[in-house]
Scaffold this active site. Sequence first.
Site, PDB file in Angstrom:
ATOM      1  CG  ASN A   1      -2.299   0.488   0.906  1.00 52.43           C
ATOM      2  OD1 ASN A   1      -2.632   0.736  -0.245  1.00 52.43           O
ATOM      3  ND2 ASN A   1      -3.124   0.630   1.921  1.00 52.43           N
TER       4      ASN A   1
ATOM      5  CD  GLN B   1      -7.613   5.855  -2.019  1.00 53.34           C
ATOM      6  OE1 GLN B   1      -6.528   6.203  -2.490  1.00 53.34           O
ATOM      7  NE2 GLN B   1      -7.780   5.690  -0.707  1.00 53.34           N
TER       8      GLN B   1
ATOM      9  CE1 TYR C   1      -1.160   4.836   1.136  1.00 54.00           C
ATOM     10  CE2 TYR C   1      -1.165   6.498  -0.588  1.00 54.00           C
ATOM     11  CZ  TYR C   1      -0.615   5.969   0.564  1.00 54.00           C
ATOM     12  OH  TYR C   1       0.482   6.569   1.151  1.00 54.00           O
ATOM     13  CD  GLU C   2      -6.553   1.457   0.647  1.00 54.65           C
ATOM     14  OE1 GLU C   2      -6.606   2.692   0.464  1.00 54.65           O
ATOM     15  OE2 GLU C   2      -5.837   0.928   1.512  1.00 54.65           O
ATOM     16  CD  GLN C   3      -5.658   2.820  -9.114  1.00 56.80           C
ATOM     17  OE1 GLN C   3      -6.325   2.509 -10.118  1.00 56.80           O
ATOM     18  NE2 GLN C   3      -4.406   3.241  -9.194  1.00 56.80           N
TER      19      GLN C   3
END
Length: 544
Positions: A70, A378, A384-386
């Site tokens: 991450n 995102q 980060y959190e795609q």
Amino acid sequence: MEKEKIVRVSNPILTGFHADPSICMANGEYFIANSTFEWYPGVEISRSKDLVHWTSVPSPLSEKRLLDMNGEKFSCGIWAPCLSYSDGLFWLIYTNVRNWNVGPHKDCPNYLTTAPSIEGPWSDPVFLNASGFDVSMFHDDDGRHWYINMEWDYRETGYRQFSGIVMREYDPKTKTLGAERHKIFKGTDIGGVEGPHLYKRNGWYYIAAAEGGTDYLHALTVGRSRSVTGPYEVHPNNPLISGWGHDDHISIHKAGHGSWCPSIDGKRTYLVYLCGRPLPGTTDCVLGRETALAEIEWKDDWPYVKEPDGTLDNVPPDYVDVPVSADNDGVQSAPGWGKNHYTFEKGIPVDFKTLRTPAEGRYSTTERKGWLRMYGGQSPWSFYEQSIFCRRQTDFKFVAETKIDFEPDYFQQYAGMVYRYDEETQYLLSVGYSETRGKILQVNTIMPPQTGLASWQQGMEIELKKGPVWMRLEVDGKIGWFSWSQDGKVFHKIRPICEPAKLSDEYCGMGFTGAFVGMFCVDTEFYKKAADFEYFDYHGMDRE
């Protein structure tokens, strides 16, 4: 004796992004581990019983306890893993590169995990060191285990930063490295020594190490010694393999970083190595760095690449003739080749990857039967959190297609098909929302910055009616285009044209991956708007 025949195996054997191959032979099978960088889960493993047919093994680093990337930038993550087999266990050494292109340092913690089977379960990772990347393990025939890595000297510049290959003994009982540090090899005048592997044969220890950088100057250097700690004498015809100097008459370029293993019957030695194939008339390798095969012939206890005509040279071969059983169909195959119709009833297909961390909580394959539901993550720029699932581009010519059901109600919600290299280089065919036009379709393009930030370009808006949208991407060498349909029958092209060459290490300047195609969903308001995908097709045409 079982009857044999010869099958001609064309290179590369693993097409598309399969960099930094490490091969081992265990229990009557061959296994190849490849780098995955920021793609998750980490480490790609392929298996074969004959070097002709290759299939995927679920990636071992699929849990946060084993790997969490991450926040890491593109081309960080898993570099050059090493897979070996000893004492009834598979040993996987890997690096999780945290930083490599900001400042003089490279932050590259290295770990070891083991498993009784290639499918796992994999043990809790053991941190070993972080003095350099490209780590590997050598299991000597006296029962000792040796851990090696290239050493990074941040005080130097250029190839002098690759200051040599360092080795320490590993104690599997205490899971620690010995105190004594051995600098066993400093490389040759090619420069940039990295990617080391150690072997033993006929009383000789051999080191194989990559040099020349991972581009068109790439090479695989070999040395030997009577002592595991050296000194190592360099091969009289070094390098073992390289495309450098042959660029005008070869199709396999960038040959270098590689490893070898004995054949299952013990009669031969096979080398796998990194390579690249540019689009015709360019130096752009949109498929990334791939894995190719060569046979090694031994002469005076030195390895040489056996060329297709039987001579010994260092030119990367177009094909290798492999003996197989007489009942072998001889039809070469590898993960992702040919026609692939992916559905989601049994979860995410093994060919697909996400970015940096496990995707739990960002998707479901059970909430809508037969469909993949992706919750908006995102932005496409995020480290980060795609919310994204993609598979490699494995062919210069292919068609990809999916069917999406998505009803956005806010401009910060969009989803669809993505054709990408990294966060700064991608094409997105997006179903989105406009306050004046309602549900719309457009191509959004992100390209590397000339100065400052990467550019974000929004294509023409097409008004859509409520209901599913079929999306298609067709790529033919240097050109690609999206098209769409709302009845699944009549498709309409949409501008702009895609340029696959831009999805390459060469265009992007300094990166190590290849082009991917897949599905994405963005919701930068609440991270929860859902898009449903019924299937994903990939039809590769290069080897039909």
